[in-house]
Design a protein around this motif. Structure first.
Motif, PDB file in Angstrom:
ATOM      1  N   GLU A 221      65.205 -32.373 -53.825  1.00 20.89           N
ATOM      2  CA  GLU A 221      65.416 -31.962 -55.215  1.00 20.89           C
ATOM      3  C   GLU A 221      66.603 -31.011 -55.356  1.00 20.89           C
ATOM      4  OE1 GLU A 221      61.741 -30.201 -56.488  1.00 20.89           O
ATOM      5  OE2 GLU A 221      60.532 -31.895 -55.774  1.00 20.89           O
ATOM      6  N   GLY A 222      67.190 -30.629 -54.222  1.00 21.63           N
ATOM      7  CA  GLY A 222      68.338 -29.726 -54.256  1.00 21.63           C
ATOM      8  C   GLY A 222      67.974 -28.273 -54.504  1.00 21.63           C
ATOM      9  N   ARG A 223      66.703 -27.911 -54.260  1.00 23.47           N
ATOM     10  CA  ARG A 223      66.249 -26.547 -54.530  1.00 23.47           C
ATOM     11  C   ARG A 223      66.592 -25.613 -53.372  1.00 23.47           C
ATOM     12  NH1 ARG A 223      60.795 -25.346 -55.261  1.00 23.47           N
ATOM     13  NH2 ARG A 223      59.812 -27.352 -54.932  1.00 23.47           N
ATOM     14  N   THR A 224      66.892 -24.363 -53.701  1.00 24.31           N
ATOM     15  CA  THR A 224      67.122 -23.346 -52.671  1.00 24.31           C
ATOM     16  C   THR A 224      66.167 -22.166 -52.825  1.00 24.31           C
ATOM     17  OG1 THR A 224      68.815 -22.293 -54.032  1.00 24.31           O
ATOM     18  CG2 THR A 224      69.566 -23.916 -52.409  1.00 24.31           C
ATOM     19  N   GLY A 225      65.182 -22.313 -53.692  1.00 23.36           N
ATOM     20  CA  GLY A 225      64.216 -21.233 -53.908  1.00 23.36           C
ATOM     21  C   GLY A 225      62.925 -21.767 -54.483  1.00 23.36           C
ATOM     22  N   LEU A 226      61.966 -20.850 -54.653  1.00 21.56           N
ATOM     23  CA  LEU A 226      60.673 -21.218 -55.230  1.00 21.56           C
ATOM     24  C   LEU A 226      60.772 -21.260 -56.744  1.00 21.56           C
ATOM     25  CD1 LEU A 226      58.305 -19.009 -53.018  1.00 21.56           C
ATOM     26  CD2 LEU A 226      58.976 -21.391 -52.646  1.00 21.56           C
ATOM     27  N   VAL A 228      58.498 -21.902 -60.668  1.00 17.49           N
ATOM     28  CA  VAL A 228      57.280 -21.382 -61.315  1.00 17.49           C
ATOM     29  C   VAL A 228      56.017 -22.024 -60.745  1.00 17.49           C
ATOM     30  CG1 VAL A 228      56.028 -21.212 -63.504  1.00 17.49           C
ATOM     31  CG2 VAL A 228      58.499 -20.811 -63.444  1.00 17.49           C
ATOM     32  N   LYS A 229      56.061 -23.332 -60.513  1.00 23.16           N
ATOM     33  CA  LYS A 229      54.897 -24.032 -59.955  1.00 23.16           C
ATOM     34  C   LYS A 229      54.514 -23.441 -58.588  1.00 23.16           C
ATOM     35  CE  LYS A 229      53.463 -28.506 -58.076  1.00 23.16           C
ATOM     36  NZ  LYS A 229      53.169 -27.906 -56.760  1.00 23.16           N
ATOM     37  N   ASP A 230      55.521 -23.107 -57.773  1.00 23.67           N
ATOM     38  CA  ASP A 230      55.256 -22.540 -56.454  1.00 23.67           C
ATOM     39  C   ASP A 230      54.554 -21.192 -56.569  1.00 23.67           C
ATOM     40  OD1 ASP A 230      56.509 -24.660 -55.063  1.00 23.67           O
ATOM     41  OD2 ASP A 230      58.479 -23.793 -55.451  1.00 23.67           O
ATOM     42  N   TRP A 231      54.975 -20.371 -57.525  1.00 24.53           N
ATOM     43  CA  TRP A 231      54.336 -19.067 -57.696  1.00 24.53           C
ATOM     44  C   TRP A 231      52.903 -19.213 -58.197  1.00 24.53           C
ATOM     45  CZ3 TRP A 231      56.355 -15.374 -55.122  1.00 24.53           C
ATOM     46  CH2 TRP A 231      57.731 -15.351 -54.876  1.00 24.53           C
ATOM     47  N   ARG A 232      52.668 -20.241 -59.022  1.00 24.16           N
ATOM     48  CA  ARG A 232      51.275 -20.518 -59.431  1.00 24.16           C
ATOM     49  C   ARG A 232      50.434 -20.889 -58.214  1.00 24.16           C
ATOM     50  NH1 ARG A 232      53.367 -23.296 -64.202  1.00 24.16           N
ATOM     51  NH2 ARG A 232      53.051 -25.293 -63.125  1.00 24.16           N
ATOM     52  N   ASP A 233      51.019 -21.703 -57.318  1.00 28.41           N
ATOM     53  CA  ASP A 233      50.308 -22.093 -56.092  1.00 28.41           C
ATOM     54  C   ASP A 233      49.995 -20.882 -55.225  1.00 28.41           C
ATOM     55  OD1 ASP A 233      50.356 -24.724 -56.801  1.00 28.41           O
ATOM     56  OD2 ASP A 233      52.013 -25.294 -55.485  1.00 28.41           O
ATOM     57  N   ILE A 234      50.950 -19.970 -55.122  1.00 29.72           N
ATOM     58  CA  ILE A 234      50.753 -18.765 -54.309  1.00 29.72           C
ATOM     59  C   ILE A 234      49.573 -17.953 -54.842  1.00 29.72           C
ATOM     60  CG2 ILE A 234      51.770 -16.506 -53.733  1.00 29.72           C
ATOM     61  CD1 ILE A 234      54.499 -18.047 -53.569  1.00 29.72           C
ATOM     62  N   ILE A 235      49.519 -17.775 -56.146  1.00 27.01           N
ATOM     63  CA  ILE A 235      48.399 -17.044 -56.759  1.00 27.01           C
ATOM     64  C   ILE A 235      47.084 -17.800 -56.536  1.00 27.01           C
ATOM     65  CG2 ILE A 235      47.416 -16.252 -58.949  1.00 27.01           C
ATOM     66  CD1 ILE A 235      50.371 -15.856 -59.899  1.00 27.01           C
ATOM     67  N   PHE A 236      47.123 -19.124 -56.732  1.00 30.85           N
ATOM     68  CA  PHE A 236      45.917 -19.938 -56.574  1.00 30.85           C
ATOM     69  C   PHE A 236      45.376 -19.859 -55.142  1.00 30.85           C
ATOM     70  CE2 PHE A 236      44.127 -23.982 -55.075  1.00 30.85           C
ATOM     71  CZ  PHE A 236      43.001 -24.061 -55.888  1.00 30.85           C
ATOM     72  N   TYR A 237      46.255 -20.055 -54.153  1.00 27.68           N
ATOM     73  CA  TYR A 237      45.807 -20.037 -52.751  1.00 27.68           C
ATOM     74  C   TYR A 237      45.308 -18.658 -52.338  1.00 27.68           C
ATOM     75  CZ  TYR A 237      47.279 -24.736 -51.270  1.00 27.68           C
ATOM     76  OH  TYR A 237      47.381 -26.089 -51.089  1.00 27.68           O
ATOM     77  N   SER A 238      45.960 -17.605 -52.838  1.00 26.93           N
ATOM     78  CA  SER A 238      45.532 -16.244 -52.486  1.00 26.93           C
ATOM     79  C   SER A 238      44.128 -15.974 -53.016  1.00 26.93           C
ATOM     80  CB  SER A 238      46.521 -15.220 -53.049  1.00 26.93           C
ATOM     81  OG  SER A 238      47.819 -15.423 -52.526  1.00 26.93           O
ATOM     82  N   ILE A 239      43.874 -16.400 -54.260  1.00 27.53           N
ATOM     83  CA  ILE A 239      42.528 -16.243 -54.834  1.00 27.53           C
ATOM     84  C   ILE A 239      41.535 -17.151 -54.110  1.00 27.53           C
ATOM     85  CG2 ILE A 239      41.127 -16.585 -56.925  1.00 27.53           C
ATOM     86  CD1 ILE A 239      43.665 -15.864 -58.542  1.00 27.53           C
ATOM     87  N   ALA A 240      41.986 -18.395 -53.796  1.00 30.47           N
ATOM     88  CA  ALA A 240      41.109 -19.360 -53.119  1.00 30.47           C
ATOM     89  C   ALA A 240      40.676 -18.850 -51.751  1.00 30.47           C
ATOM     90  CB  ALA A 240      41.820 -20.709 -52.984  1.00 30.47           C
ATOM     91  N   ASN A 241      41.578 -18.191 -51.017  1.00 29.14           N
ATOM     92  CA  ASN A 241      41.214 -17.632 -49.710  1.00 29.14           C
ATOM     93  C   ASN A 241      40.070 -16.639 -49.847  1.00 29.14           C
ATOM     94  OD1 ASN A 241      43.059 -19.033 -48.126  1.00 29.14           O
ATOM     95  ND2 ASN A 241      44.653 -17.498 -48.341  1.00 29.14           N
ATOM     96  N   PHE A 242      40.180 -15.768 -50.835  1.00 22.52           N
ATOM     97  CA  PHE A 242      39.123 -14.788 -51.089  1.00 22.52           C
ATOM     98  C   PHE A 242      37.808 -15.485 -51.436  1.00 22.52           C
ATOM     99  CE2 PHE A 242      36.647 -12.293 -54.112  1.00 22.52           C
ATOM    100  CZ  PHE A 242      36.511 -11.084 -53.446  1.00 22.52           C
TER     101      PHE A 242
END
Length: 498
Positions: A221-226, A228-242
């Motif tokens: 996709e030519g991306r070099t960074g994270l 908005v969707k990636d940051w949502r995933d980070i929040i989701f996985y962090s809560i999911a781990n707990f």
């Protein structure tokens, strides 16, 4: 240091990862230095008043599992979320775990001990899962900074390893002293803040990593960074781990010992079958098979070494607290400061060993891997013979000199340098290309078993009236002899790999 110097020396990303890992290790080793003495501290002082065997069992289970969860975290990163998101998820999750440990140490928050224990175990579980997302993936990005044939790669990992040990060195001074001398919550709070600093640093320096560690498909996709969707995933996985850890604990509390045994055996056998089937499918030809056999044999000896080495945070920590004269003038050395000896010795001796192997190779005298393992075992045996003498001196109630522990820790560090980095290198060299990650999982599993045995061995041996330190002395000496006897066969099986 100027940008030009960095560019000519190592990629900027290395220094971003160096400080991220330094703060993560600060967090982990600060907690580790406090764990057994916090668990055995009297209830009146904010501890849990556990006996020696119970505290060591918890320590062993924790340190064992932190070597197993990276197999899961590495899989998630490779297949689904990428290394960069995994590092954020792991760091945030571990910070939550440290803050839960701090909360468990604030006795005024609870009406009963069971509630405190629940929060404590929840914190440990969250730390274990967070570590699984963080630990394997930051090292992967370090490797990706360089091409495989880049001569700077080994030096880059050496610099990164220094970051690990600087964090391990600083944490007992800061988190350990705060926990031991000011109050247990402050030690764990410092560890949690350290982890958050690492996460913030990683975010601030994200641009130095260019497109490394992004989710699968991001490069196309030519991306070099994270995004908005990636940051949502980070929040989701962090809560999911707990939530996952909380769900496991609630299930565990609502079921009996029979169910627990069934679950443990099912997971254990299932994991072993998965690894076995993966090795069987990914290995072809006699050369690959003999090399895999070498890894498995050396993994068994690796268990023995770490069952001894990891007494550092367990029985050695308790020995420092209970049997060592820690008064220097009018100052009492905090127990946790003894955990600094290993990182100091690593930073001092690692460059010497790095030069030594190169010099020996030039004169064709560099020992083969099995012989280096044997030497590590013999040095470990000497360390535990000395520890036996120290323990005998303390049996009549005497407080012994701290130099006993200094010498033992230093000898075990020398053994570590002859075995740990050599073992990791050996796995990458001998593993069939299709299953390198799986074989690294096998290697990590040997660390896990070694750590678990380190904590449970004393109570197991007590049933048979064996003393811990003499037993490990003879076990390591016997393992060294066995390795020397096997080395001609193992060298042959390695098919030209040194």
């Amino acid at each position: 240091m100027t940008d030009k110097t960095i560019k000519e020396g190592h990629p900027k990303g290395l220094y971003s990862l160096f400080f991220t890992e330094m703060w993560e290790r600060f967090s982990y080793y600060g907690m580790r230095a406090l764990l057994t003495i916090f668990l055995t501290a009297e209830l009146a002082t904010g501890g849990f008043g556990m006996d020696r065997a119970e505290s060591l069992a918890i320590y062993g289970l924790f340190t064992g599992l932190v070597y197993l969860t990276p197999i899961i975290g590495g899989w998630f990163a490779d297949k689904i979320i990428g290394q960069r998101k995994s590092i954020f998820i792991g760091g945030i999750t571990m910070a939550i775990g440290q803050f839960l440990l701090a909360a468990s140490a604030i006795t005024s928050l609870y009406n009963d001990l069971d509630s405190r224990l629940f929060i404590f175990y929840l914190g440990l579980g969250v730390l274990i899962l967070g570590n699984g997302f963080f630990k394997p993936n930051i090292s992967t990005i370090v490797g990706d900074l360089y091409d495989n044939d880049d001569p700077r790669k080994d030096g880059g990992f050496t610099i990164f390893y220094m970051g690990i040990n600087i964090g391990a060195f600083l944490s007992p001074f800061v988190a350990g002293t705060l926990g031991e001398k000011v109050g247990w919550p402050y030690g764990y709070l410092a560890a949690g803040i350290g982890m958050l600093i690492g996460v913030i640093w990683f975010y601030a320096k994200r641009n130095t990593l260019e497109n490394l560690g992004l989710p699968p498909g991001a490069a196309k996709e030519g991306r070099t960074g994270l995004i908005v969707k990636d940051w949502r995933d980070i929040i989701f996985y962090s809560i999911a781990n707990f939530v996952v850890v909380l769900a496991i604990m609630l299930f565990w509390g609502a079921t009996n010992d029979l169910v627990h045994s069934i679950v443990i055996w099912t997971v254990g056998i299932g994991g072993a079958l998965f690894l076995g089937l993966s090795i069987f499918k990914g290995t072809t030809g006699s050369t690959e098979w003999t090399r895999v056999i070498v890894i498995i044999i050396l993994a068994i000896f690796n268990i023995v070494f770490w069952a001894g080495f990891e007494q550092a945070g367990g029985t050695f920590n308790l020995f420092a607290q209970e049997n060592t004269n820690r008064m220097v003038g009018g100052f009492e050395i905090p127990t946790t400061w003894f955990q600094n000896i290993n990182p100091i010795a690593i930073v001092t001796l690692a460059p010497i060993f790095s030069i030594l192997w190169v010099k020996l190779a030039k004169v064709k005298a560099n020992p083969r891997t099995p012989v280096k393992f044997a030497l590590a075992m013999f040095i470990g045996a000497i360390a535990f013979y000395i520890m036996t003498l120290a323990n005998n001196s303390a049996e009549s109630g005497n407080l012994v000199s701290p130099m006993w522990l200094v010498v033992v820790y230093t000898l075990l560090t020398i053994g570590e340098l002859m075995l740990s980095p050599i073992g990791l290198s050996m796995v990458t060299k001998l593993s069939p290309g299709k299953i390198t990650s799986i074989m690294m999982g096998v290697w990590m599993a040997s660390f896990a078993l070694g750590n678990y045995l380190a904590a449970t061995l004393e109570s197991i041996l007590h049933q048979y009236q064996f003393d811990l330190y003499p037993f490990i002395t003879w076990l390591m000496a016997g393992s060294g002899i066995a390795l020397l006897a096997l080395s001609p066969l193992l060298n042959k099986f390695m098919k030209g790999i040194h």
